[in-house]
Write an enzyme that holds these catalytic residues in place. Structure first.
Site, mmCIF file in Angstrom:
data_model
loop_
_atom_site.group_PDB
_atom_site.id
_atom_site.type_symbol
_atom_site.label_atom_id
_atom_site.label_comp_id
_atom_site.label_asym_id
_atom_site.label_seq_id
_atom_site.Cartn_x
_atom_site.Cartn_y
_atom_site.Cartn_z
ATOM 1 N N HIS A 2 0.873 -1.184 0.000
ATOM 2 C CA HIS A 2 0.000 0.000 0.000
ATOM 3 C C HIS A 2 0.906 1.229 0.000
ATOM 4 C CE1 HIS A 2 -3.404 2.476 0.571
ATOM 5 N NE2 HIS A 2 -3.798 2.131 1.782
ATOM 6 N N ILE A 21 7.787 -5.692 -8.847
ATOM 7 C CA ILE A 21 8.477 -4.409 -8.965
ATOM 8 C C ILE A 21 7.612 -3.349 -8.299
ATOM 9 C CG2 ILE A 21 9.711 -2.865 -10.550
ATOM 10 C CD1 ILE A 21 10.376 -5.885 -10.913
ATOM 11 N N HIS A 48 -1.712 -2.019 -10.150
ATOM 12 C CA HIS A 48 -2.733 -1.454 -9.291
ATOM 13 C C HIS A 48 -3.934 -2.370 -9.279
ATOM 14 C CE1 HIS A 48 -5.338 1.473 -7.391
ATOM 15 N NE2 HIS A 48 -4.234 2.092 -7.041
ATOM 16 N N ASP A 53 3.028 5.848 -6.706
ATOM 17 C CA ASP A 53 4.257 5.753 -5.921
ATOM 18 C C ASP A 53 5.513 5.802 -6.793
ATOM 19 O OD1 ASP A 53 3.112 5.541 -3.359
ATOM 20 O OD2 ASP A 53 2.468 3.519 -3.850
HETATM 21 N N1 COA Z 1 5.619 -6.354 -10.633
HETATM 22 C C1 COA Z 1 5.617 -7.513 -11.308
HETATM 23 N N2 COA Z 1 4.487 -8.181 -11.600
HETATM 24 C C2 COA Z 1 3.332 -7.635 -11.192
HETATM 25 C C3 COA Z 1 3.267 -6.420 -10.498
HETATM 26 C C4 COA Z 1 4.473 -5.785 -10.210
HETATM 27 N N3 COA Z 1 4.497 -4.631 -9.529
HETATM 28 N N4 COA Z 1 2.001 -6.126 -10.216
HETATM 29 C C5 COA Z 1 1.275 -7.120 -10.711
HETATM 30 N N5 COA Z 1 2.072 -8.030 -11.302
HETATM 31 C C6 COA Z 1 1.652 -9.276 -11.946
HETATM 32 C C7 COA Z 1 1.612 -10.380 -10.902
HETATM 33 O O1 COA Z 1 2.832 -11.055 -10.795
HETATM 34 C C8 COA Z 1 0.514 -11.248 -11.441
HETATM 35 O O2 COA Z 1 1.026 -12.003 -12.492
HETATM 36 P P1 COA Z 1 0.595 -13.536 -12.694
HETATM 37 O O3 COA Z 1 -0.885 -13.458 -12.982
HETATM 38 O O4 COA Z 1 1.437 -13.983 -13.822
HETATM 39 O O5 COA Z 1 0.889 -14.206 -11.386
HETATM 40 C C9 COA Z 1 -0.483 -10.244 -12.034
HETATM 41 O O6 COA Z 1 0.318 -9.115 -12.399
HETATM 42 C C10 COA Z 1 -1.584 -9.828 -11.062
HETATM 43 O O7 COA Z 1 -0.951 -9.305 -9.873
HETATM 44 P P2 COA Z 1 -1.602 -9.331 -8.428
HETATM 45 O O8 COA Z 1 -0.554 -9.072 -7.405
HETATM 46 O O9 COA Z 1 -2.418 -10.574 -8.261
HETATM 47 O O10 COA Z 1 -2.600 -8.122 -8.523
HETATM 48 P P3 COA Z 1 -3.328 -7.424 -7.315
HETATM 49 O O11 COA Z 1 -4.464 -6.697 -7.887
HETATM 50 O O12 COA Z 1 -3.588 -8.350 -6.196
HETATM 51 O O13 COA Z 1 -2.185 -6.454 -6.771
HETATM 52 C C11 COA Z 1 -0.807 -4.686 -6.305
HETATM 53 C C12 COA Z 1 -2.111 -5.117 -6.968
HETATM 54 C C13 COA Z 1 -0.753 -3.155 -6.217
HETATM 55 C C14 COA Z 1 -0.754 -5.227 -4.860
HETATM 56 C C15 COA Z 1 0.373 -5.237 -7.113
HETATM 57 O O14 COA Z 1 0.336 -4.716 -8.416
HETATM 58 C C16 COA Z 1 1.700 -4.966 -6.462
HETATM 59 O O15 COA Z 1 2.126 -5.720 -5.570
HETATM 60 N N6 COA Z 1 2.405 -3.870 -6.880
HETATM 61 C C17 COA Z 1 3.627 -3.521 -6.270
HETATM 62 C C18 COA Z 1 3.386 -2.747 -4.975
HETATM 63 C C19 COA Z 1 2.909 -1.344 -5.239
HETATM 64 O O16 COA Z 1 3.444 -0.624 -6.051
HETATM 65 N N7 COA Z 1 1.905 -0.932 -4.434
HETATM 66 C C20 COA Z 1 1.339 0.383 -4.502
HETATM 67 C C21 COA Z 1 -0.074 0.301 -4.961
HETATM 68 S S1 COA Z 1 -0.751 1.923 -5.220
#
Ligand code: COA
Length: 381
Positions: free
Chosen positions: A227, A261, A266, A317
């Protein structure tokens, strides 16, 4: 209710309640606060005006803004006791824990008797919001300097919200483009519907607990790297890469190793975060005066490579990480800056939840061990 609905993990895609505070429209890449597109607000308004908009449901008139800003300036100071508490913070504690504790302590000072009835009153909550809007930056700036063994700089009663924060941290106000970039980041971080920390504040409010308890819970949720903590991780990544010339290969390696990464992706936006272009522009504008062109170049390469390889776009971010770094803030303090802003959205949601409340209490599906045979009487003595 007898019918039970099984929600997907993480409540992804589930609408849990109504709100009039903001609307996220991923399909047209847009975010509006109380009906105003956030990009317009960032270009045309100050953070103070946007804070008023979120909590009072409309933009202020000139005289309303004058009164609001005057109150915010008047409330900036901290009691001697709270200053002593900050002076005792362990220097190596996590900055979000310091902010959480500072807010929690102030909550006791403001309200010695807990009153669930007045805690539902919107005006009481607006008054508490006003106090926190003014005092959270002072708590952060005092704790920031305490960590470095520096004396606190008391707040100004003339500078704007953003100018005053720089002044309290560094003893001076930077160039206008730096202050504007910071103010824009405050506007863009202010509100984002039912994100994890806002939902936390609504859950706590739904039990008829008070605004301070809800905000302390919100800070706890925001601390996590999935987050609010992501902006810090973005800058750690950029420092690790060091040279824009190495950025593409770094990203390719990280993706091959299936690493997450930070600053990309999102839950709600799949075609890009609507706040990013505005923040990127202001981050770029301040980069030359801060000799930060290297971070802008690295930003472009990482973004291009990620979009080309995975079709995943940066979230807010990603530009705020290098922007806060260029402004001179220590990386571990980036998430507390988010708190200074998000207190507005949290408070708007707390007021909304309290006005039309129902206890938030979902069910769970038990997957633990099956019911065991009864313990023999006396066997645990
Ligand atoms: N880097 C690499 N791969 C990513 C990614 C990232 N930042 N964000 C999503 N993906 C990929 C996942 O590996 C997954 O791939 P797969 O289907 O092959 O396993 C797919 O995209 C879906 O990701 P998921 O984590 O299930 O989506 P989510 O909706 O649950 O998560 C976040 C959303 C924000 C938690 C996620 O994108 C993330 O962890 N981002 C990094 C942290 C971040 O920047 N947070 C700030 C949010 S404002």
């Amino acid at each position: 209710m007898s019918e039970k609905i099984k929600a997907p993990k993480g409540l992804a895609g589930v609408i849990v309640d109504e709100t009039k505070v903001s609307k996220v429209m991923p399909e047209i890449n847009s975010l509006v606060y109380r009906g105003y597109p956030v990009q317009e607000l960032a270009e045309l308004c100050s953070f103070e005006e946007v804070a008023y908009l979120l909590v009072h449901e409309d933009l202020p008139t000139q005289s309303q803004l004058h009164d609001f800003a005057a109150k915010e300036k008047k409330y900036r100071g901290l009691s001697d006791h709270l200053q002593q508490v900050i002076a005792l913070f362990p220097a190596d504690a996590h900055p979000m824990d310091k902010v959480r504790t500072g807010i929690s302590y102030f909550g006791m000072e403001d309200k010695l008797i807990w009153d669930p009835d007045s805690d539902r009153d919107p005006q009481t909550n607006r008054d508490k919001f006003m106090l926190l809007l003014a005092k959270i930056p002072t708590i952060i700036a005092y704790a920031y300097r305490q960590e470095k063994g520096q004396k606190p700089i008391p707040p100004s009663d003339t500078l704007s919200f953003s100018e005053n924060f720089f002044y309290m941290c560094f003893g001076e106000v930077p160039a206008p483009e730096v202050v504007k970039a910071f103010d824009v980041s405050m506007i863009l971080y202010a509100e984002h519907s039912f994100n994890a920390s806002t939902f936390t504040t609504r859950v706590i409010t739904s039990t008829l607990s008070d605004l301070y308890s809800a905000v302390v819970g919100g800070v706890g949720a925001l601390k996590g790297p999935l987050h609010g903590g992501a902006n810090e991780q973005v800058m750690h990544t950029m420092l690790e890469i060091e040279d824009p010339g190495k950025a593409r290969q770094w990203m390719l390696d990280a993706l091959r190793e299936k690493r997450k990464i930070m600053g990309f992706g999102h839950r709600v936006y799949t075609n890009g975060d609507s706040r990013v272009p505005t923040m990127k522009k202001y981050m770029q504008q301040m980069a030359s005066s801060k000799k930060g062109e290297k971070w802008v170049d690295m930003y472009e390469i990482l973004e291009q490579t990620m979009v080309e390889q995975k079709g995943i776009y940066p979230n807010l971010d990603f530009p705020t990480g290098p922007a806060y770094y260029m402004m001179g803030f220590d990386i571990q303090w980036f998430t507390p800056l988010f708190v200074m802003s998000r207190i507005t959205g949290w408070s708007a949601h707390i007021i909304e939840q309290a006005a039309d409340n129902r206890l938030i209490r979902p069910l769970s599906e038990y997957t633990g061990v099956a019911q065991r045979s009864p313990l023999p009487v006396g066997s645990r003595k």
